[in-house]
Write a protein that holds these residues in place. Sequence first.
Motif, PDB file in Angstrom:
ATOM      1  N   GLY A 132       0.682  -1.491  -0.284  1.00 47.82           N
ATOM      2  CA  GLY A 132      -0.089   0.194   0.257  1.00 47.82           C
ATOM      3  C   GLY A 132       0.629   1.008   0.178  1.00 47.82           C
ATOM      4  O   GLY A 132       0.582   2.386  -0.708  1.00 47.82           O
ATOM      5  N   GLN A 133       2.458   1.035  -0.265  1.00 47.34           N
ATOM      6  CA  GLN A 133       2.824   2.495   0.535  1.00 47.34           C
ATOM      7  C   GLN A 133       3.132   2.448  -1.356  1.00 47.34           C
ATOM      8  O   GLN A 133       3.733   3.799  -0.983  1.00 47.34           O
ATOM      9  N   ASP A 134       3.697   1.340  -1.757  1.00 48.90           N
ATOM     10  CA  ASP A 134       3.999   2.116  -3.280  1.00 48.90           C
ATOM     11  C   ASP A 134       2.978   1.501  -4.600  1.00 48.90           C
ATOM     12  O   ASP A 134       3.632   2.589  -5.229  1.00 48.90           O
ATOM     13  N   LEU A 135       1.853   1.240  -4.833  1.00 47.88           N
ATOM     14  CA  LEU A 135       1.046   0.900  -5.553  1.00 47.88           C
ATOM     15  C   LEU A 135      -0.401   1.536  -4.583  1.00 47.88           C
ATOM     16  O   LEU A 135      -0.904   1.234  -3.143  1.00 47.88           O
ATOM     17  N   VAL A 136      -1.363   2.949  -5.504  1.00 52.89           N
ATOM     18  CA  VAL A 136      -2.690   2.769  -5.413  1.00 52.89           C
ATOM     19  C   VAL A 136      -3.144   1.259  -6.009  1.00 52.89           C
ATOM     20  O   VAL A 136      -2.706   0.992  -6.994  1.00 52.89           O
ATOM     21  N   LEU A 137      -4.600   0.985  -5.089  1.00 42.53           N
ATOM     22  CA  LEU A 137      -4.242  -0.718  -5.142  1.00 42.53           C
ATOM     23  C   LEU A 137      -5.802   0.052  -5.633  1.00 42.53           C
ATOM     24  O   LEU A 137      -6.702   1.271  -5.219  1.00 42.53           O
ATOM     25  N   VAL A 138      -6.616  -0.613  -6.562  1.00 39.93           N
ATOM     26  CA  VAL A 138      -8.287  -0.464  -7.402  1.00 39.93           C
ATOM     27  C   VAL A 138      -8.563  -1.964  -7.037  1.00 39.93           C
ATOM     28  O   VAL A 138      -8.726  -2.337  -7.991  1.00 39.93           O
ATOM     29  N   GLY A 139     -10.010  -1.788  -6.742  1.00 38.57           N
ATOM     30  CA  GLY A 139     -10.867  -2.518  -7.257  1.00 38.57           C
ATOM     31  C   GLY A 139     -10.806  -3.863  -5.810  1.00 38.57           C
ATOM     32  O   GLY A 139     -11.185  -2.726  -4.344  1.00 38.57           O
ATOM     33  N   ILE A 162     -13.640  -0.904   1.724  1.00 36.76           N
ATOM     34  CA  ILE A 162     -13.491   0.027   2.715  1.00 36.76           C
ATOM     35  C   ILE A 162     -12.390   0.294   3.885  1.00 36.76           C
ATOM     36  O   ILE A 162     -12.343   0.877   4.141  1.00 36.76           O
ATOM     37  N   SER A 163     -12.912  -0.662   4.253  1.00 40.46           N
ATOM     38  CA  SER A 163     -12.529  -0.528   6.047  1.00 40.46           C
ATOM     39  C   SER A 163     -11.203  -1.284   5.276  1.00 40.46           C
ATOM     40  O   SER A 163      -9.987  -1.293   5.977  1.00 40.46           O
ATOM     41  N   GLN A 164     -10.662  -2.297   4.604  1.00 37.22           N
ATOM     42  CA  GLN A 164      -9.502  -2.822   4.790  1.00 37.22           C
ATOM     43  C   GLN A 164      -8.775  -2.163   3.582  1.00 37.22           C
ATOM     44  O   GLN A 164      -7.721  -2.459   3.788  1.00 37.22           O
ATOM     45  N   GLY A 165      -8.647  -1.315   2.549  1.00 36.27           N
ATOM     46  CA  GLY A 165      -8.379  -0.691   1.531  1.00 36.27           C
ATOM     47  C   GLY A 165      -7.875   0.622   2.067  1.00 36.27           C
ATOM     48  O   GLY A 165      -7.077   1.179   1.586  1.00 36.27           O
ATOM     49  N   ALA A 166      -8.741   1.456   2.637  1.00 31.75           N
ATOM     50  CA  ALA A 166      -8.997   2.705   2.435  1.00 31.75           C
ATOM     51  C   ALA A 166      -7.849   3.259   3.880  1.00 31.75           C
ATOM     52  O   ALA A 166      -6.818   4.990   3.136  1.00 31.75           O
ATOM     53  N   TYR A 171      -6.469   4.323  -1.842  1.00 32.00           N
ATOM     54  CA  TYR A 171      -7.286   3.012  -2.697  1.00 32.00           C
ATOM     55  C   TYR A 171      -8.145   3.870  -3.018  1.00 32.00           C
ATOM     56  O   TYR A 171      -8.603   4.581  -2.893  1.00 32.00           O
ATOM     57  N   MET A 172      -8.793   3.232  -3.987  1.00 30.83           N
ATOM     58  CA  MET A 172      -9.646   3.191  -5.244  1.00 30.83           C
ATOM     59  C   MET A 172     -10.676   2.270  -5.306  1.00 30.83           C
ATOM     60  O   MET A 172     -10.766   1.897  -5.749  1.00 30.83           O
ATOM     61  N   PHE A 173     -11.808   2.749  -4.694  1.00 27.11           N
ATOM     62  CA  PHE A 173     -13.022   1.545  -4.583  1.00 27.11           C
ATOM     63  C   PHE A 173     -13.664   1.491  -6.045  1.00 27.11           C
ATOM     64  O   PHE A 173     -13.286   2.203  -6.830  1.00 27.11           O
TER      65      PHE A 173
END
Length: 202
Positions: A132-139, A162-166, A171-173
């Motif tokens: 998560g520090q290196d990549l925007v996570l989408v999906g 949202i609780s795991q990614g944001a 994080y992009m939902f």
Amino acid sequence: GPFTAAYLAMGMEHFFAALHKRRAFVEKLLENRTEYCLAMFSRATRLGAEVLVLGEDAAHSGGPMISPQMWREFVLPHHRRIVEEAGAPVLWHSDGDVTRLLPMAVETGFAGMHSLEPDSGVDLAQVKRDFGQDLVLVGNVEASVLCQDDLDPVREEVRRCISQGAPGGGYMFSTCSSIFKGMNLEAVIEMYRYAVEIGAYQ
């Protein structure tokens, strides 16, 4: 992407056999497909694209289609070139369990990763901790819940993602796929409505 374009051009059986038996040919094919990809991206950025998505399905539910070692040898150099020459940040899309390839996504310089398919075993919370520090996570929203009439599982899936990614940003939902025919329109609308309700960054 060059990997996907190559196995679609040859057929998967022939392509994966050629990785062992016709290596020089495969390398030339990947180079050719990389040139094509860069030409498309160049056109897109000239037309105003600010972010690019590389569609490169590299995995199935059991993991990568080829070993990480082969990925590093055959594909990573082409991905690095695409990222360096694209002219805009590049997100990598792949279905399946790409977890073992994510270190190379970071190494390559991708801005982010899309799909993160939960039904293939991708654990968003773990990926967030590790990358998560290196990549925007989408999906990571499982598309199947949007094909049902019951809206409670939709809201639960939104809460989980949202609780795991944001936390901490980056994080992009999004669904792990797309919005496609056969989905329940009410479920799709509720997914976005509820995401806005509980998921806005402050």
